[in-house]
Structures are given as C-alpha cells and as structure tokens.
Design an enzyme around this catalytic site. Structure first.
Site, short mmCIF file in Angstrom:
data_model
loop_
_atom_site.label_atom_id
_atom_site.label_comp_id
_atom_site.label_asym_id
_atom_site.label_seq_id
_atom_site.Cartn_x
_atom_site.Cartn_y
_atom_site.Cartn_z
N GLU A 1 -7.61 -20.13 -60.29
CA GLU A 1 -8.63 -20.43 -59.28
C GLU A 1 -9.20 -19.11 -58.73
OE1 GLU A 1 -10.17 -23.36 -59.34
OE2 GLU A 1 -8.32 -24.40 -58.89
N HIS A 2 -10.52 -19.09 -58.58
CA HIS A 2 -11.23 -17.89 -58.12
C HIS A 2 -11.00 -16.70 -59.05
CE1 HIS A 2 -12.78 -19.61 -54.40
NE2 HIS A 2 -11.66 -20.30 -54.37
N THR A 3 -10.69 -17.00 -60.29
CA THR A 3 -10.53 -15.94 -61.28
C THR A 3 -11.78 -15.80 -62.14
OG1 THR A 3 -9.47 -17.61 -62.61
CG2 THR A 3 -8.01 -16.04 -61.56
N GLY B 1 -18.00 -33.19 -52.96
CA GLY B 1 -17.19 -32.37 -52.05
C GLY B 1 -15.70 -32.47 -52.30
N GLY C 1 -14.20 -31.06 -54.82
CA GLY C 1 -13.75 -29.91 -55.62
C GLY C 1 -13.70 -30.24 -57.10
N SER D 1 -16.57 -30.55 -58.89
CA SER D 1 -17.80 -30.03 -59.48
C SER D 1 -18.88 -31.03 -59.80
CB SER D 1 -17.47 -29.28 -60.77
OG SER D 1 -17.00 -28.07 -60.42
N SER D 2 -19.23 -31.80 -58.81
CA SER D 2 -20.35 -32.71 -59.01
C SER D 2 -21.63 -31.92 -59.29
CB SER D 2 -20.54 -33.60 -57.78
OG SER D 2 -20.47 -32.82 -56.61
N SER D 3 -21.76 -30.73 -58.70
CA SER D 3 -23.01 -29.99 -58.90
C SER D 3 -23.11 -29.47 -60.34
CB SER D 3 -23.17 -28.87 -57.88
OG SER D 3 -22.05 -28.05 -57.86
N ASP E 1 -17.01 -24.13 -63.90
CA ASP E 1 -17.39 -25.53 -63.76
C ASP E 1 -18.40 -25.96 -64.81
OD1 ASP E 1 -15.85 -25.06 -61.59
OD2 ASP E 1 -17.44 -25.31 -60.10
C1 GLA Z 1 -15.93 -23.30 -57.50
C2 GLA Z 1 -16.85 -22.42 -58.33
C3 GLA Z 1 -16.15 -21.91 -59.60
C4 GLA Z 1 -14.80 -21.30 -59.28
C5 GLA Z 1 -13.99 -22.20 -58.35
C6 GLA Z 1 -12.72 -21.55 -57.88
O1 GLA Z 1 -15.64 -24.48 -58.17
O2 GLA Z 1 -18.02 -23.11 -58.70
O3 GLA Z 1 -16.97 -21.01 -60.28
O4 GLA Z 1 -14.94 -20.01 -58.74
O5 GLA Z 1 -14.72 -22.61 -57.21
O6 GLA Z 1 -11.85 -21.33 -58.93
#
Ligand code: GLA
Length: 387
Positions: free
Chosen positions: A33-35, A121, A123, A125-127, A172
């Site tokens: 995550e956040h990588t 919302g 987490g 990734s609907s977008s 995503d």
């Molecule tokens: C969101 C972002 C992704 C990713 C995650 C965290 O989903 O769209 O690119 O950074 O947060 O892992």
C-alpha cells in the site's frame, strides 16, 4: 447489475438507439500500500464488482451526453470546453476522453449511461473502474482498439492527476485493466513488469469489512503523503549526487537514516513505512510460493500497524476492525487502499469466518451505531466488452 438494466436506461435517456456495453472492475490489494507512486511493488486483483457503461457515437463533433444511472443525474458538455463539467462523476468522462485524444484516438461526440456496484469510498477504486471502462469503450468505438492496455491504464491515472486533483499511483487502473479471474497480480511499479499469481488459499478466504466511513482522497491527505516521500528522495539525492534516486524504491534504509534529522519526523516516518512495505510485499510472495498463509497474515498485520502509526492513513473505525480481527484469531487483517476510511481486508480461516463476521458486526454496531458491510472477495476479470 446487468446489461438489460443499463440498456433500458440508455434507451430511455437518449434517442432510443442502443450502443455497446463495457465493464471494468474495482480491485482489492493483498499487500503493498502506498508503494505504487514510490516505484515499489503492489499485489492487487480485480473483483466482481465494477462499472458498466453503454456508449455510442452520437454524430456530433464533440458533444457528450452523459447519464449517471445510480445518481439519476444527466450532464451534457463539450469536449472543447476548456473547463469541462463541474459534476465530479462527469469529470472522469471528460478527463478520460481528452487523455484518449492525446493518445491519438479521434474521439468525437458520444452518449453514455453507466451504473456501478463497486461501493463508493470503500477503497475499492470505483474511480479507476470508471476510467478504465470509459477508456476501453472509447478505444473500441473511436480508436480501432489500437491503444494498448498499459496506455489505457496510464490514461486513467492521468485523468486523476489532471482533472480530479488526486496524484495517485498506477495500481488501481492497472488492476482494473489487467485483472484475471482467480489471479492476483504482482506488479513492479518501477519497471511495470508483472506476474499473475493464482490465488486459491486452501482453507482460508478473503473478506472485506467496510467501515462505511468515507475517505476523501482528493486534495491534501493523499497528496501530502506523496509529497513527503518525494521530499525524502530529494534529500537522499542531494547527499548522493553520484547516484540516480527517482523514488524511495531506489533508496536504502541507511540512506534514510542519513537524512533523518533534515527531513523531519513526519516525512521520516512515512518513508520508513514505504521501505518496510516494499520488503513485506516480497515477503508475501515468498510465503505464497510456500503456501505459508500464516506468514502472509503476519505481514498484513504489520502493514496495518505501519499504515496506522507511521503513514497515518487509518482512522478509529479501521483500527477497531483490525483489533476485532485479532481478537477472533483472524490470520491477517489490514486497511486496504488509500486509507482515511473504507475497508479492512481480512485473511481468515474457513472455520473462523462465520464467528468473526458476526462478532465484527455486533461489536462495530455497539460502538458506532451501524454494522460494517461485508464483501466476500471473488477475484475476477479486468476491462472487457460485454456486447
Ligand atoms: C489509492 C491510489 C493508489 C494507491 C493506493 C494506496 O487507491 O489510487 O494509486 O496509491 O491508494 O496503495
């Protein structure tokens, strides 16, 4: 969500004609995550929830007529309008259309109606599901399918950056485009190499608990984290002009220690999380190869701790769900996605599943006045044309 439902709305809201129907999924992420924006590894898979859109060229030069079925909201706009539409959902359509044009697709006016069952919302990734779905449709209708999957994923990411204010990574959109039923994918976000990993954990299952707390990725909190990481890289680069340091992926633990004082406590903690997370994803890959799900789970708990204490993207409700998982002997549990609300992802033994889910519902309800939503994960295919 089914084709007939979307089609009936498309027919009703436009001129009675039908178009083509496309779909793209949301995603889960086992670990990493956040990588992605730090050039590291991620481990996502597409899910059986997503966005479905019917689209058709409407013979105008650049007028888009768009209907969001779930919101019952209609917006018409011109692709040549430099500001684009105001409605946040319509900005994804406007943004992806302009990004596809940049890739050489001669996008003209079109009609579109879409619906989704990927929770907003949460987490998941609907977008990205919207961006990939619309990109796929535009590529098919106007572009002879000449744009590659990678370029469509990158166009989705550019849409977030250029039209929606989120400086996100590529995970995503990648997952939504490339997903494959039954497989997680390990992506190296620096080289963009990836591998499909069949995921059938014998005796375990993955379940998401949605806190129903909404995060707001747009604007500062997410972008701030990214800025912190980039700041640390800048300092390391300045100390080591002989090397090339583009992201935290290129940096070592020793180099992070060297700049600890100058970058300040907050940026240091954030970079520390990212370096640790990079190692954890590789640890999970080894553990999966050995079928060692207890090890996978241990690393998931470590990720949660890092996301909560060092990266500071958790919230009370998510920490609570993580604690309930521990109390129930769940193998692994952590925040999934960007954070600031949304879901935990839980790796749970089949025999504990029922008790865990019931206990989590009961305790969460007693504390927060509503139950978390429960989603069983079904790992599914990526973007595709349905008809
Ligand atoms: C969101 C972002 C992704 C990713 C995650 C965290 O989903 O769209 O690119 O950074 O947060 O892992």
């Amino acid at each position: 969500m089914d084709i007939e439902f979307v089609r009936s709305r498309f027919i009703k809201h436009f001129d009675g004609k039908t178009g083509n129907v496309y779909t793209s999924p949301g995603r889960i992420n086992l670990i990493g995550e956040h990588t992605d924006y730090n050039g590291g590894f991620v481990f996502p898979g597409a899910v059986d929830k997503g966005i479905m859109a019917e689209m058709r060229a409407n013979d105008t030069e650049d007028t888009v007529m768009a209907y969001a079925i779930d919101l019952k909201d209609r917006v018409d706009f011109k692709l040549s309008d430099p500001d684009g539409p105001r409605a946040s959902w319509a900005r994804y359509i406007y943004g992806i259309a302009l990004e596809m044009k940049k890739l050489g697709v001669p996008v003209k006016g079109f009609n579109i109606a879409f619906a989704g069952d990927v929770p907003l919302g949460a987490g998941m990734s609907s977008s990205a599901a919207m961006e990939s779905c619309f990109a796929f449709g535009l590529n098919d209708i106007f572009g002879d399918n000449k744009v590659s999957q990678w370029d469509m994923a990158l166009a989705g990411q550019a849409t977030e950056h250029n039209y929606c204010g989120v400086n996100c990574g590529i995970m995503d959109q990648f997952a939504s485009v490339f997903g494959k039923a039954g497989c997680l994918m390990r992506l190296d976000c620096r080289s963009r190499e990836f591998e499909y990993f069949p995921f059938k954990p014998d005796g375990y299952r993955l379940v998401l608990l949605d806190s129903v707390v909404k995060h707001q990725l747009a604007g500062s909190p997410y972008n701030d984290r990214r800025n912190s990481c980039e700041n640390v890289v800048k300092h390391i680069q300045a100390k080591h002009p002989e090397g090339k340091y583009e992201t935290l992926r290129d940096c070592t633990w020793e180099q992070l220690e060297e700049v600890k004082e100058e970058v300040g406590a907050e940026d240091y903690k954030r970079a520390k999380f990212v370096l640790g997370e990079k190692d954890r994803v590789l640890g999970v890959c080894d553990a999966l190869n050995e079928g060692d799900y207890e090890k996978v789970g241990e690393l998931m708990y470590k990720t949660h701790e890092g996301l909560s204490k060092d990266y500071e993207v958790s919230c009370e409700e998510l920490d609570f769900l993580n604690d309930v998982a521990k109390e129930n002997g769940v193998t692994g549990s952590r925040i999934m996605g960007g954070g600031f609300g949304g879901c935990t992802i839980n790796l749970v033994r089949n025999d504990l599943y029922k008790q865990f889910v019931e206990d989590a519902k009961k305790k969460f309800n007693a504390k927060y006045g509503h139950e978390p939503k429960v989603y069983d994960v079904v790992i599914s295919d990526g973007s595709r044309k349905l008809c």
